[in-house]
Write an enzyme that holds these catalytic residues in place. Structure first.
Site, PDB file in Angstrom:
ATOM      1  N   GLU A 150     -46.049  80.219 -19.260  1.00 18.98           N
ATOM      2  CA  GLU A 150     -44.383  80.491 -19.365  1.00 18.98           C
ATOM      3  C   GLU A 150     -44.224  81.717 -20.347  1.00 18.98           C
ATOM      4  O   GLU A 150     -43.400  82.507 -20.042  1.00 18.98           O
ATOM      5  CB  GLU A 150     -43.566  79.272 -19.812  1.00 18.98           C
ATOM      6  CG  GLU A 150     -41.777  79.608 -19.882  1.00 18.98           C
ATOM      7  CD  GLU A 150     -41.326  79.888 -18.471  1.00 18.98           C
ATOM      8  OE1 GLU A 150     -40.246  80.343 -18.719  1.00 18.98           O
ATOM      9  OE2 GLU A 150     -42.066  79.878 -17.622  1.00 18.98           O
TER      10      GLU A 150
ATOM     11  N   THR B 200     -32.164  89.692  -7.118  1.00 17.04           N
ATOM     12  CA  THR B 200     -33.015  89.224  -8.155  1.00 17.04           C
ATOM     13  C   THR B 200     -33.696  87.993  -7.615  1.00 17.04           C
ATOM     14  O   THR B 200     -34.874  87.607  -8.092  1.00 17.04           O
ATOM     15  CB  THR B 200     -32.169  88.797  -9.417  1.00 17.04           C
ATOM     16  OG1 THR B 200     -33.231  88.730 -10.375  1.00 17.04           O
ATOM     17  CG2 THR B 200     -31.542  87.765  -9.260  1.00 17.04           C
TER      18      THR B 200
END
Length: 343
Positions: free
Chosen positions: A223, A334
Protein backbone atom coordinates in the site's frame (compact mmCIF):
# COMPACT_ATOMS: atom_id res chain seq x y z
CA UNK A 1 -33.06 5.25 -19.25
CA UNK A 2 -29.43 5.76 -18.14
CA UNK A 3 -29.61 9.48 -18.81
CA UNK A 4 -32.76 9.75 -16.71
CA UNK A 5 -31.07 7.88 -13.85
CA UNK A 6 -27.94 10.04 -14.12
CA UNK A 7 -30.04 13.20 -13.89
CA UNK A 8 -31.97 11.83 -10.89
CA UNK A 9 -28.75 10.97 -9.08
CA UNK A 10 -27.12 14.31 -9.92
CA UNK A 11 -30.22 16.05 -8.57
CA UNK A 12 -29.77 14.20 -5.29
CA UNK A 13 -26.10 15.24 -5.16
CA UNK A 14 -26.62 18.95 -5.92
CA UNK A 15 -27.60 19.93 -2.33
CA UNK A 16 -24.03 18.97 -1.29
CA UNK A 17 -22.92 22.20 -3.02
CA UNK A 18 -25.09 24.37 -0.74
CA UNK A 19 -22.17 25.70 1.31
CA UNK A 20 -21.00 29.31 1.85
CA UNK A 21 -18.19 28.76 -0.69
CA UNK A 22 -19.81 26.34 -3.15
CA UNK A 23 -17.17 23.74 -2.26
CA UNK A 24 -19.32 20.63 -1.68
CA UNK A 25 -19.55 18.50 1.43
CA UNK A 26 -17.98 15.04 1.27
CA UNK A 27 -21.32 13.37 2.00
CA UNK A 28 -24.95 14.23 1.46
CA UNK A 29 -28.08 12.60 2.83
CA UNK A 30 -30.07 11.78 -0.29
CA UNK A 31 -33.39 12.12 1.51
CA UNK A 32 -32.85 15.35 3.47
CA UNK A 33 -30.18 16.99 1.30
CA UNK A 34 -28.11 17.70 4.43
CA UNK A 35 -24.37 17.55 3.83
CA UNK A 36 -21.44 16.90 6.16
CA UNK A 37 -17.73 16.15 6.08
CA UNK A 38 -15.64 13.26 7.35
CA UNK A 39 -14.98 13.49 11.08
CA UNK A 40 -11.28 12.73 10.60
CA UNK A 41 -10.65 15.42 7.96
CA UNK A 42 -8.63 18.44 9.07
CA UNK A 43 -10.82 21.08 10.80
CA UNK A 44 -14.08 20.15 9.08
CA UNK A 45 -12.52 20.37 5.64
CA UNK A 46 -13.59 18.91 2.32
CA UNK A 47 -10.97 16.86 0.51
CA UNK A 48 -9.20 17.99 -2.67
CA UNK A 49 -9.47 14.62 -4.45
CA UNK A 50 -13.20 14.49 -3.70
CA UNK A 51 -14.43 17.97 -4.64
CA UNK A 52 -11.77 18.11 -7.39
CA UNK A 53 -12.90 14.89 -9.08
CA UNK A 54 -16.34 15.84 -10.33
CA UNK A 55 -15.42 17.77 -13.45
CA UNK A 56 -15.53 15.07 -16.14
CA UNK A 57 -18.84 13.58 -15.07
CA UNK A 58 -20.62 16.87 -14.42
CA UNK A 59 -19.44 18.51 -17.63
CA UNK A 60 -20.47 15.45 -19.62
CA UNK A 61 -23.89 15.49 -17.94
CA UNK A 62 -24.38 19.12 -18.95
CA UNK A 63 -23.46 18.10 -22.49
CA UNK A 64 -25.96 15.22 -22.47
CA UNK A 65 -28.82 17.21 -20.96
CA UNK A 66 -28.16 20.72 -22.24
CA UNK A 67 -28.54 21.89 -18.63
CA UNK A 68 -25.58 24.07 -17.55
CA UNK A 69 -26.23 23.64 -13.80
CA UNK A 70 -23.74 20.75 -13.44
CA UNK A 71 -21.06 22.49 -15.51
CA UNK A 72 -21.49 25.65 -13.46
CA UNK A 73 -21.03 23.82 -10.14
CA UNK A 74 -17.64 22.38 -11.12
CA UNK A 75 -16.41 25.52 -12.87
CA UNK A 76 -17.17 27.48 -9.71
CA UNK A 77 -14.87 25.11 -7.77
CA UNK A 78 -12.12 25.66 -10.32
CA UNK A 79 -12.44 29.46 -10.23
CA UNK A 80 -12.26 29.47 -6.46
CA UNK A 81 -9.12 27.29 -6.44
CA UNK A 82 -7.51 29.47 -9.08
CA UNK A 83 -7.85 32.57 -6.93
CA UNK A 84 -6.42 31.02 -3.77
CA UNK A 85 -2.88 31.40 -2.51
CA UNK A 86 -1.04 28.11 -2.66
CA UNK A 87 1.86 27.33 -0.33
CA UNK A 88 4.88 26.68 -2.57
CA UNK A 89 2.50 26.52 -5.52
CA UNK A 90 1.10 23.27 -4.06
CA UNK A 91 -2.56 22.49 -3.41
CA UNK A 92 -3.17 21.31 0.17
CA UNK A 93 -5.44 18.26 0.53
CA UNK A 94 -7.92 20.04 2.83
CA UNK A 95 -10.20 23.02 2.19
CA UNK A 96 -12.88 24.26 4.56
CA UNK A 97 -16.20 24.71 2.69
CA UNK A 98 -17.47 27.22 5.23
CA UNK A 99 -14.50 29.57 5.41
CA UNK A 100 -12.88 28.88 2.05
CA UNK A 101 -9.52 28.48 3.78
CA UNK A 102 -7.04 25.63 3.52
CA UNK A 103 -6.88 23.14 6.36
CA UNK A 104 -3.56 21.48 7.29
CA UNK A 105 -0.87 22.08 4.68
CA UNK A 106 -0.59 18.47 3.60
CA UNK A 107 -0.05 17.85 -0.11
CA UNK A 108 -0.19 14.48 -1.79
CA UNK A 109 -0.27 13.10 -5.32
CA UNK A 110 -1.57 9.91 -3.67
CA UNK A 111 -4.66 9.52 -1.49
CA UNK A 112 -6.64 12.74 -0.77
CA UNK A 113 -5.03 14.60 -3.70
CA UNK A 114 -4.44 12.25 -6.65
CA UNK A 115 -7.43 12.55 -8.97
CA UNK A 116 -7.69 16.34 -8.69
CA UNK A 117 -4.51 16.64 -10.80
CA UNK A 118 -5.68 13.86 -13.12
CA UNK A 119 -8.93 15.74 -13.79
CA UNK A 120 -7.21 19.02 -14.65
CA UNK A 121 -5.36 17.23 -17.43
CA UNK A 122 -8.39 15.21 -18.49
CA UNK A 123 -10.67 18.26 -18.56
CA UNK A 124 -8.34 19.65 -21.23
CA UNK A 125 -8.24 16.35 -23.16
CA UNK A 126 -12.00 15.83 -22.93
CA UNK A 127 -12.62 19.30 -24.35
CA UNK A 128 -10.54 18.39 -27.43
CA UNK A 129 -7.79 20.59 -25.94
CA UNK A 130 -9.95 23.73 -25.99
CA UNK A 131 -10.08 24.12 -22.18
CA UNK A 132 -6.69 25.82 -21.93
CA UNK A 133 -7.41 27.11 -18.41
CA UNK A 134 -7.44 23.50 -17.14
CA UNK A 135 -4.19 22.76 -18.97
CA UNK A 136 -2.51 25.80 -17.41
CA UNK A 137 -3.61 24.76 -13.92
CA UNK A 138 -2.27 21.26 -14.58
CA UNK A 139 1.08 22.55 -15.88
CA UNK A 140 1.48 24.90 -12.90
CA UNK A 141 0.59 22.12 -10.47
CA UNK A 142 3.00 19.55 -11.84
CA UNK A 143 5.83 22.08 -11.99
CA UNK A 144 5.34 22.66 -8.25
CA UNK A 145 5.08 18.90 -7.66
CA UNK A 146 8.30 18.28 -9.53
CA UNK A 147 10.09 21.01 -7.63
CA UNK A 148 8.91 20.10 -4.12
CA UNK A 149 7.77 16.46 -4.07
CA UNK A 150 9.72 14.47 -6.68
CA UNK A 151 13.11 13.15 -5.61
CA UNK A 152 15.65 10.49 -6.57
CA UNK A 153 16.61 7.91 -3.97
CA UNK A 154 20.20 6.91 -3.18
CA UNK A 155 19.64 3.83 -5.31
CA UNK A 156 18.49 5.94 -8.26
CA UNK A 157 14.73 5.41 -7.98
CA UNK A 158 12.52 8.41 -8.79
CA UNK A 159 9.68 8.76 -6.26
CA UNK A 160 6.94 11.23 -5.33
CA UNK A 161 6.91 12.06 -1.63
CA UNK A 162 4.26 13.80 0.46
CA UNK A 163 4.50 17.31 1.90
CA UNK A 164 3.60 17.33 5.59
CA UNK A 165 4.03 20.15 8.09
CA UNK A 166 6.77 21.88 6.13
CA UNK A 167 8.86 18.84 5.25
CA UNK A 168 8.92 16.07 2.66
CA UNK A 169 8.00 12.59 3.80
CA UNK A 170 10.07 10.15 1.72
CA UNK A 171 7.23 7.73 1.27
CA UNK A 172 5.15 6.89 -1.79
CA UNK A 173 1.72 5.27 -1.80
CA UNK A 174 0.48 2.68 -4.27
CA UNK A 175 -2.20 5.22 -5.23
CA UNK A 176 0.53 7.67 -6.26
CA UNK A 177 1.74 5.20 -8.88
CA UNK A 178 -1.05 6.35 -11.22
CA UNK A 179 1.02 9.52 -11.78
CA UNK A 180 3.45 7.74 -14.12
CA UNK A 181 0.61 7.27 -16.57
CA UNK A 182 -0.63 10.83 -15.98
CA UNK A 183 2.76 12.34 -16.80
CA UNK A 184 2.90 10.29 -20.01
CA UNK A 185 -0.66 11.25 -20.94
CA UNK A 186 0.12 14.93 -20.37
CA UNK A 187 3.48 14.89 -22.17
CA UNK A 188 1.98 15.93 -25.50
CA UNK A 189 1.05 19.59 -25.18
CA UNK A 190 3.33 20.25 -22.21
CA UNK A 191 4.95 23.61 -21.60
CA UNK A 192 8.35 24.53 -23.07
CA UNK A 193 8.33 21.52 -25.37
CA UNK A 194 9.08 19.16 -22.47
CA UNK A 195 7.18 16.14 -23.86
CA UNK A 196 10.29 13.98 -23.79
CA UNK A 197 10.99 14.98 -20.21
CA UNK A 198 7.51 14.01 -18.99
CA UNK A 199 7.51 10.72 -20.89
CA UNK A 200 10.86 9.93 -19.23
CA UNK A 201 9.44 10.92 -15.83
CA UNK A 202 6.50 8.58 -16.43
CA UNK A 203 8.92 5.76 -17.27
CA UNK A 204 10.91 6.41 -14.09
CA UNK A 205 7.79 6.32 -11.90
CA UNK A 206 6.69 3.10 -13.66
CA UNK A 207 10.10 1.59 -12.91
CA UNK A 208 9.98 2.60 -9.22
CA UNK A 209 6.49 1.16 -8.82
CA UNK A 210 7.54 -2.07 -10.55
CA UNK A 211 10.40 -2.30 -8.05
CA UNK A 212 7.88 -2.00 -5.19
CA UNK A 213 6.20 -5.13 -6.61
CA UNK A 214 9.43 -6.96 -7.43
CA UNK A 215 10.86 -6.52 -3.92
CA UNK A 216 7.99 -8.43 -2.27
CA UNK A 217 7.54 -12.16 -1.78
CA UNK A 218 4.24 -12.27 -3.70
CA UNK A 219 5.36 -9.89 -6.49
CA UNK A 220 2.39 -7.67 -5.57
CA UNK A 221 2.92 -4.09 -4.43
CA UNK A 222 2.37 -2.84 -0.88
CA UNK A 223 0.00 0.00 0.00
CA UNK A 224 2.92 2.37 0.71
CA UNK A 225 6.70 2.14 0.54
CA UNK A 226 9.61 4.13 1.93
CA UNK A 227 12.86 5.63 0.71
CA UNK A 228 14.80 6.06 3.95
CA UNK A 229 18.48 5.29 4.34
CA UNK A 230 19.04 1.78 3.04
CA UNK A 231 15.31 1.05 2.68
CA UNK A 232 14.01 1.61 -0.84
CA UNK A 233 10.62 0.83 -2.37
CA UNK A 234 9.75 -1.42 0.58
CA UNK A 235 6.93 -1.14 3.14
CA UNK A 236 8.16 -0.76 6.70
CA UNK A 237 4.99 -0.65 8.81
CA UNK A 238 2.78 -3.71 9.11
CA UNK A 239 -0.31 -1.67 8.24
CA UNK A 240 1.21 -0.70 4.87
CA UNK A 241 2.10 -4.20 3.67
CA UNK A 242 -1.33 -5.06 2.27
CA UNK A 243 -2.45 -5.27 -1.37
CA UNK A 244 -6.16 -4.77 -2.03
CA UNK A 245 -6.29 -5.47 -5.80
CA UNK A 246 -5.36 -1.88 -6.61
CA UNK A 247 -5.01 -0.82 -10.27
CA UNK A 248 -2.69 2.21 -10.26
CA UNK A 249 0.56 0.45 -11.18
CA UNK A 250 -1.09 -1.48 -14.02
CA UNK A 251 -2.79 1.73 -15.16
CA UNK A 252 0.64 3.32 -15.54
CA UNK A 253 1.97 0.25 -17.40
CA UNK A 254 -0.91 0.59 -19.87
CA UNK A 255 -0.32 4.30 -20.57
CA UNK A 256 3.42 3.71 -20.91
CA UNK A 257 2.72 0.82 -23.30
CA UNK A 258 0.41 3.00 -25.43
CA UNK A 259 2.97 5.79 -25.69
CA UNK A 260 6.20 3.78 -26.05
CA UNK A 261 5.31 0.19 -27.02
CA UNK A 262 8.25 -0.96 -24.93
CA UNK A 263 7.57 -4.69 -24.36
CA UNK A 264 8.71 -4.51 -20.72
CA UNK A 265 5.37 -2.93 -19.76
CA UNK A 266 3.49 -5.98 -21.04
CA UNK A 267 6.02 -8.20 -19.27
CA UNK A 268 5.50 -6.34 -15.98
CA UNK A 269 1.72 -6.42 -16.43
CA UNK A 270 1.83 -10.16 -17.06
CA UNK A 271 3.89 -10.65 -13.88
CA UNK A 272 1.23 -8.79 -11.91
CA UNK A 273 -1.62 -10.70 -13.58
CA UNK A 274 0.01 -14.03 -12.69
CA UNK A 275 0.62 -12.93 -9.09
CA UNK A 276 -2.99 -11.76 -8.70
CA UNK A 277 -4.23 -15.08 -10.10
CA UNK A 278 -1.91 -17.08 -7.86
CA UNK A 279 -2.32 -15.27 -4.55
CA UNK A 280 -5.63 -13.38 -4.72
CA UNK A 281 -7.99 -15.84 -6.44
CA UNK A 282 -10.44 -17.48 -4.02
CA UNK A 283 -13.52 -19.62 -4.58
CA UNK A 284 -15.85 -16.61 -4.61
CA UNK A 285 -13.73 -14.27 -6.75
CA UNK A 286 -10.61 -12.35 -5.79
CA UNK A 287 -9.48 -11.07 -2.39
CA UNK A 288 -6.94 -8.59 -1.10
CA UNK A 289 -4.01 -9.94 0.93
CA UNK A 290 -2.74 -8.57 4.25
CA UNK A 291 1.03 -8.96 3.80
CA UNK A 292 2.78 -9.07 0.42
CA UNK A 293 6.06 -10.02 2.12
CA UNK A 294 4.64 -13.18 3.68
CA UNK A 295 4.93 -16.49 1.85
CA UNK A 296 1.65 -17.66 3.45
CA UNK A 297 -0.58 -14.61 2.97
CA UNK A 298 -3.91 -14.14 4.72
CA UNK A 299 -6.93 -12.80 2.83
CA UNK A 300 -8.89 -9.69 3.78
CA UNK A 301 -11.98 -11.33 2.22
CA UNK A 302 -12.96 -8.26 0.16
CA UNK A 303 -13.18 -7.88 -3.62
CA UNK A 304 -13.00 -4.13 -4.20
CA UNK A 305 -15.25 -2.66 -6.92
CA UNK A 306 -12.24 -1.09 -8.65
CA UNK A 307 -10.80 -4.55 -9.28
CA UNK A 308 -13.31 -5.09 -12.09
CA UNK A 309 -13.65 -1.45 -13.14
CA UNK A 310 -9.92 -0.74 -13.32
CA UNK A 311 -7.43 -3.50 -12.49
CA UNK A 312 -8.79 -6.10 -14.91
CA UNK A 313 -9.77 -3.50 -17.51
CA UNK A 314 -6.28 -1.98 -17.63
CA UNK A 315 -4.76 -5.47 -17.85
CA UNK A 316 -7.12 -6.29 -20.71
CA UNK A 317 -6.26 -3.05 -22.50
CA UNK A 318 -2.52 -3.62 -21.94
CA UNK A 319 -2.78 -6.77 -24.09
CA UNK A 320 -5.22 -5.29 -26.64
CA UNK A 321 -4.39 -3.34 -29.77
CA UNK A 322 -4.29 0.47 -29.75
CA UNK A 323 -7.51 0.75 -31.76
CA UNK A 324 -9.53 -0.50 -28.78
CA UNK A 325 -10.56 2.75 -27.05
CA UNK A 326 -7.95 4.97 -28.75
CA UNK A 327 -6.78 7.84 -26.55
CA UNK A 328 -7.58 10.40 -29.26
CA UNK A 329 -11.29 9.63 -28.84
CA UNK A 330 -11.69 8.48 -25.25
CA UNK A 331 -10.69 9.79 -21.84
CA UNK A 332 -10.95 7.53 -18.81
CA UNK A 333 -12.39 8.90 -15.62
CA UNK A 334 -10.64 8.09 -12.37
CA UNK A 335 -12.48 4.78 -12.12
CA UNK A 336 -11.53 3.84 -15.72
CA UNK A 337 -14.95 4.52 -17.20
CA UNK A 338 -14.44 5.90 -20.72
CA UNK A 339 -15.96 9.24 -21.67
CA UNK A 340 -15.82 10.53 -25.27
CA UNK A 341 -13.64 13.41 -26.41
CA UNK A 342 -16.11 15.93 -27.85
CA UNK A 343 -14.47 16.89 -31.11
Amino acid sequence: VFKIKAVQLAGKLLPAFNTPTGIPWAMVNLKSGVGRNWGWASAGSSILAEFGTLHMEFVHLSYLTGDPVYYNKVMHIRKLLQKMDRPNGLYPNYLNPRTGRWGQHHTSVGGLGDSFYEYLLKAWLMSDKMDTEARKMYDDAIEAIEKHLIRKSNGGLTFIGEWKNGHLERKMGHLTCFAGGMFALGADGSRDDKAGHYLQLGAEIAHTCHESYDRTTLKLGPEAFKFDGGIEAVAVRQNEKYYILRPEVIETYWYMWRFTHDPKYRQWGWEAAQAIDKYCRVSGGFSGVKDVYSSSPTYDDVQQSFFLAETLKYLYLLFSSDDLLPLDNWVFNTEAHPLPVLH
